[in-house]
Enzyme design. Structure first.
Site, PDB file in Angstrom:
ATOM      1  N   GLU A 178       0.877  -1.818   0.069  1.00 35.05           N
ATOM      2  CA  GLU A 178      -0.201   0.075  -0.038  1.00 35.05           C
ATOM      3  C   GLU A 178       1.195   1.138   0.284  1.00 35.05           C
ATOM      4  OE1 GLU A 178      -3.128   0.337  -0.414  1.00 35.05           O
ATOM      5  OE2 GLU A 178      -3.947  -1.776  -0.265  1.00 35.05           O
ATOM      6  N   SER A 453     -47.022 -20.045  46.148  1.00 38.17           N
ATOM      7  CA  SER A 453     -46.290 -21.271  47.412  1.00 38.17           C
ATOM      8  C   SER A 453     -45.139 -20.640  47.610  1.00 38.17           C
ATOM      9  CB  SER A 453     -46.908 -22.399  47.196  1.00 38.17           C
ATOM     10  OG  SER A 453     -48.246 -22.842  47.150  1.00 38.17           O
TER      11      SER A 453
END
Length: 755
Positions: A178, A453
């Site tokens: 690059e 319960s």
């Protein structure tokens, strides 16, 4: 003469215009220097919060099967191969697994790659040996699974990495492909521009770019993709400023963390750190030459060279980069040939997070709001380490979904499930609905439903805490009429509409009788029960009515889990947490959960007696059908059913976890399920997938096992078969007591002569 004046005029005019242009460019450069430098220093990019499951720690004699470890390795992305010289690979022998762990930044610091052999004996780990030294290890950690991320507003995902962890081969290859003169130009390379212009003119099309890495970085960070002269000028000026103000390594590191590598759904993958995980399931420092070549090659066009969509195109590009690496002496001939012959070998999954857990992630997000973090955390990114146990989470999701589909044709039947480690105060797994893979209403956190319960163990624990009663104490199972504060009468009933007269508190709990719970609850006091619920972490509104004794309180599954966790944790309450620690992407610790000292709600002996009662619920009571799934393990639990079968609850407690399940409908219509016919089945399936650890029920001093009459609670001889063996503080056996709990009448001979 006229020509001379004309040339003079043209010269001075051009000179003045030039001075103006120089001044304008100078002022523009000063402006860029002031604004761009500050922004580049502090706000180059945004990084997400990456969320990880709990790390897996293997220990000697730890319960685990060989195939269980293989499943964990597959989930984390390890590859099976007979050669484990490289990290990220494992092999399987007859009774052992060889693992070469990847390097990873754990919450307490980085760990280097490590190769070990884990030996198994049956369902346990026999030993862990470092390879090839053969040195025995006490424990070994695997890196945690990535389970999600909290993305930035920019929808950009990246894992920030320092230049020091990026392989030199990757850096050198990037520069050769690059920007070969990166360390020698000032941000813009005129020669590169001229060379690219000549190549493009010769080809008649754009075949080469002249932008430096700095220019590419500027374009990605600040500019649009418009191909205009003004945009090019702007790019060049910004590149010159950045190159002047910042050193080359800073620019290169920024580029490596910014460069675009494709899409994961709506989120963009930026940076080499996350891209290496996205495509190869590896840390960037683990990439081999072939993978490095593909990464560098894809920069030119991540979509065009996508190795999953266009493998041939991607391979051709990779081979081109490999050729550059060979020609520039970055690779030797043998390595070059091997790399060219290597398959692309990218992950099949197109997702960074393969197994999302949105309901648990919702819990993490809510918890993060209570943690003080830097306001600018998106500049450094976060790694959030959680307590989620992937095996437990998968079992939760599978079990809940399976039961919801099995329970008839009611598509509106919903549910929630929570698994918590009660000793450590952590949430191991959580599902908030039928569609546990979809983001939606999180019932585990938000659904407030009457608990029925499930209230009874709290009532009996409160009674034992506030008085000298115990599991052996007789309680009345007889009709009762009560009035609330407004004078409204209430006549509670048992589930079977029958009355047992007198029975032990233990049996009242085991059989889930309503009337004894109401009577004991009223003795404790409704306001006192409300106070206990507050101490157990309940924050939602509570009505101090007598109906509270039968579970009229509406709680979320997580709130229920908190209550039962305190009962199991020797009566000590502690908040339940999902987040264990938070670091930046670079490993700086921002938060670490400190296990606070738990608040004592119930005495240790009261806690033990309650746990013993819960064990009885499963061993011989309303949850006895759970026994089939336990394979001999000792587990406790409590069923819960509300009026008209609108809610089905079950809470299981074992040697490590509290497991809470709720089933019901969002519109509060009946579902026709009790706690044992609905929610209990979910827990049974969960335990079938993930066997529980037995509860430790060794009787603590000063309690001891004693024999009691089943209705009067009278201490009776140990050899009486009709008695109830229960833990209690020592009660002296009366002389001449019978198995019926009465004093045997002495004969005339004994009364006369004694004996």
């Amino acid at each position: 003469m006229i020509k001379s004046r004309w040339f003079q005029y043209l010269f001075w005019t051009s000179f003045k215009i030039g001075l103006v242009l120089i001044a304008v460019i100078g002022l523009y450069a000063i402006y860029l220097d002031a604004s761009l430098s500050r922004h580049f220093s502090n706000k180059r990019y945004q990084a997400p919060a990456l969320v990880y499951a709990d790390e897996v720690t293997l220990r000697n004699n730890h319960p685990m099967r060989l195939q269980g470890l293989v499943g964990i390795l597959e989930r984390v992305g390890y590859q099976r191969n007979s050669n484990t010289e490289q990290s990220g690979y494992y092999s399987v022998g007859k009774n052992n697994v060889m693992v070469h762990r990847r390097p990873f930044d754990f919450s307490d610091g980085p760990q280097m790659a490590q190769r070990v052999q884990i030996n198994f004996h049956g369902d346990r780990i026999k030993s862990i040996k470092s390879w090839p030294s053969g040195r025995e290890l006490e424990s070994f950690r695997l890196e945690p699974e990535l389970i999600g991320r909290i993305s930035t507003l920019s929808k950009e995902d990246r894992l920030l990495v320092g230049l020091e962890v990026v392989p030199n081969l990757l850096i050198e290859t990037l520069l050769k492909v690059e920007d070969r003169n990166f360390y020698h130009h000032q941000g813009v390379s005129p020669w590169s521009i001229l060379r690219a212009l000549a190549a493009n003119l010769k080809a008649g099309r754009t075949v080469q770019g002249g932008s430096t890495l700095t220019q590419q970085l500027v374009k990605n960070l600040y500019l649009s993709r418009d191909q205009t002269l003004w945009r090019k000028f702007h790019e060049a000026m910004m590149s010159l400023v950045i190159d002047y103000r910042f050193d080359k390594n800073t620019i290169l590191e920024t580029y490596l963390n910014e460069v675009y590598f494709g899409q994961d759904g709506s989120n963009a993958i930026h940076g080499i750190g996350l891209a290496s995980q996205f495509y190869f399931g590896k840390q960037v420092q683990e990439l081999n030459p072939s993978e490095i070549a593909l990464m560098v090659g894809m920069i030119k066009g991540p979509s065009y060279y996508d190795p999953r969509r266009y493998p041939e195109r991607a391979r051709s590009r990779r081979d081109t980069v490999l050729k550059v690496m060979f020609e520039q002496d970055l690779l030797g001939k043998d390595n070059y040939v091997a790399a060219v012959e290597q398959a692309l070998d990218v992950k099949e999954s197109r997702r960074l997070v393969e197994h999302p857990y949105p309901h648990y992630m919702d819990l993490v997000r809510r918890e993060m709001k209570r943690i003080i973090l830097p306001e600018d955390w998106q500049e450094t990114g976060l790694k959030i380490f959680t307590h989620l146990q992937v095996d437990a989470q998968n079992a939760v999701q599978r079990s809940l979904a399976q039961q919801l589909m099995a329970d008839g044709e009611d598509e509106k039947l919903e549910g929630a499930m929570v698994v918590a480690d009660y000793r450590n105060g952590t949430i191991s797994a959580l599902a908030g609905g039928r569609l546990s893979q979809a983001i939606g209403y999180n019932r585990a956190l938000l659904a407030l439903r009457p608990i029925g319960s499930l209230m009874k163990p709290i009532i009996y624990a409160a009674a034992m805490q506030d008085s000298d009663i115990g599991l052996h104490t007789p309680v009345a199972d007889e009709p009762i009429t009560l009035s609330d504060k407004k004078g409204k009468e209430w006549k509670p009933q048992n589930y079977d509409k029958e009355f047992d007269g007198s029975l032990l508190l233990y049996d009242a709990l085991v059989q889930s009788r309503n009337l004894p719970a109401v009577r004991v609850g009223m003795e404790v006091g409704i306001d006192q029960l409300v106070s206990y619920l507050r101490e157990l972490g309940v924050t939602t509104p509570l009505q101090a009515y007598p109906s509270l004794t039968l579970g009229s309180a509406s709680l979320s599954p997580v709130a229920v889990t908190r209550m039962y966790s305190a009962l199991m944790n020797d009566g000590r309450y502690q908040p339940l947490a999902a987040v264990s620690s938070i670091t930046t992407h670079q490993g700086e610790v921002l938060y670490r959960r400190q296990k606070s000292e738990a608040d004592v709600v119930f005495d240790k002996n009261v806690s033990y007696l309650t746990r013993y009662g819960l064990r009885g619920v499963v061993a011989e009571g309303t949850a006895s059908r759970l026994q089939r799934a336990l394979a001999g393990q000792v587990v406790g639990g409590k069923t819960g059913t509300t009026n008209d079968y609108r809610d089905s609850w079950f809470v299981a407690v074992d040697g490590e976890h509290v497991v809470t399940v709720w089933l019901g409908r969002d519109d509060n219509q009946p579902v026709g399920l009790t706690g044992s016919s609905g929610a209990l089945k979910v827990v049974a399936d969960f335990y079938d997938y993930l066997p529980p650890l037995s509860m430790a029920l060794d009787v603590p001093e000063p309690l001891q096992m004693q024999n009691f009459h089943p209705t009067t609670g009278q201490r009776i001889p140990e050899d009486c078969n009709n008695g109830r063996k229960l833990p209690a503080e020592e009660i002296r056996l009366p002389e001449d007591i019978t198995c019926e709990g009465t004093i045997r009448e002495k004969s005339w001979w004994e009364r006369l002569f004694g004996g």
